[in-house]
Motif scaffolding. Sequence first.
Motif, PDB file in Angstrom:
ATOM      1  N   ARG A  31       0.917  -0.948   0.091  1.00 32.91           N
ATOM      2  CA  ARG A  31      -0.113   0.113  -0.115  1.00 32.91           C
ATOM      3  C   ARG A  31       0.845   1.087   0.147  1.00 32.91           C
ATOM      4  N   ASP A  92       2.208   2.452   3.975  1.00 25.29           N
ATOM      5  CA  ASP A  92       1.330   2.015   5.352  1.00 25.29           C
ATOM      6  C   ASP A  92       1.931   0.736   5.593  1.00 25.29           C
ATOM      7  N   ASN A  97      -1.105  -0.078  11.096  1.00 28.34           N
ATOM      8  CA  ASN A  97      -1.616   1.366  10.393  1.00 28.34           C
ATOM      9  C   ASN A  97      -0.958   2.419  10.452  1.00 28.34           C
ATOM     10  N   GLN A  98       0.420   2.334  10.936  1.00 26.86           N
ATOM     11  CA  GLN A  98       1.228   3.586  10.653  1.00 26.86           C
ATOM     12  C   GLN A  98       1.712   4.033   9.355  1.00 26.86           C
ATOM     13  N   PHE A  99       1.721   5.252   8.908  1.00 26.29           N
ATOM     14  CA  PHE A  99       1.949   5.476   7.767  1.00 26.29           C
ATOM     15  C   PHE A  99       3.477   6.085   7.750  1.00 26.29           C
ATOM     16  N   PHE A 101       6.242   8.526   6.102  1.00 21.99           N
ATOM     17  CA  PHE A 101       6.240   9.305   5.084  1.00 21.99           C
ATOM     18  C   PHE A 101       7.518   9.573   4.305  1.00 21.99           C
TER      19      PHE A 101
END
Lengths: 111, 114
Positions: A31, A92, A97-99, A101
Amino acid sequence: ELKVEQNPLFLSMQEGKNYTIYCNYSTTSDRLYWYRQDPGKSLESLFVLLSNGAVKQEGRLMASLDTKARLSTLHITAAVHDLSATYFCAVDENTGNQFYFGTGTSLTVIP
Amino acid sequence: SAVISQKPSRDICQRGTSLTIQCQVDSQVTMMFWYRQQPGQSLTLIATANQGSEATYESGFVIDKFPISRPNLTFSTLTVSNMSPEDSSIYLCSVQRGFGSPLHFGNGTRLTVT
């Protein structure tokens, strides 16, 4: 720790030209997300890529995902000034569920 | 997409004081996320706020400095305590609607500490 790297960090391009922004990440994930941030503004979601080989297009922007290479690209076609912004990719992590960047790419389109 | 109202949008604060940032979402969400974006930098996750439990903080962030409340499924606050100039950043709240959905962000709070 998962690392997400973008290149270039800064991009100045002429109107009408094409260019590609690259996003590499260091762990397995299916993802990947692209965001746009205008100066002084928040982040706006551009694309959601959820599987290997996914390709999404909106206007002059096209995003793709190669999960085996851990690489996503954001291709700009025939750039216009309105595309000037900072673009972030985010991953992801599969286990949660940590994104995470990317470093961001500051794009300036000059007439 | 979610409608997220964040306030204040900006503030200038003196060293040693505290600021509480509010985040209101237009519908119920399980988790809310607080990010910090230092000038010219990417986003760093401060903590994840679940309703009914203590927030989960990321490495480098502690509850005493960044206490978070999550009294219900549509609201959260982040307090930046005992501020120093190094806390000058944009603070963003965000939510994710479901697995595989993007994060949606509030408009951010631009904090300047003098």
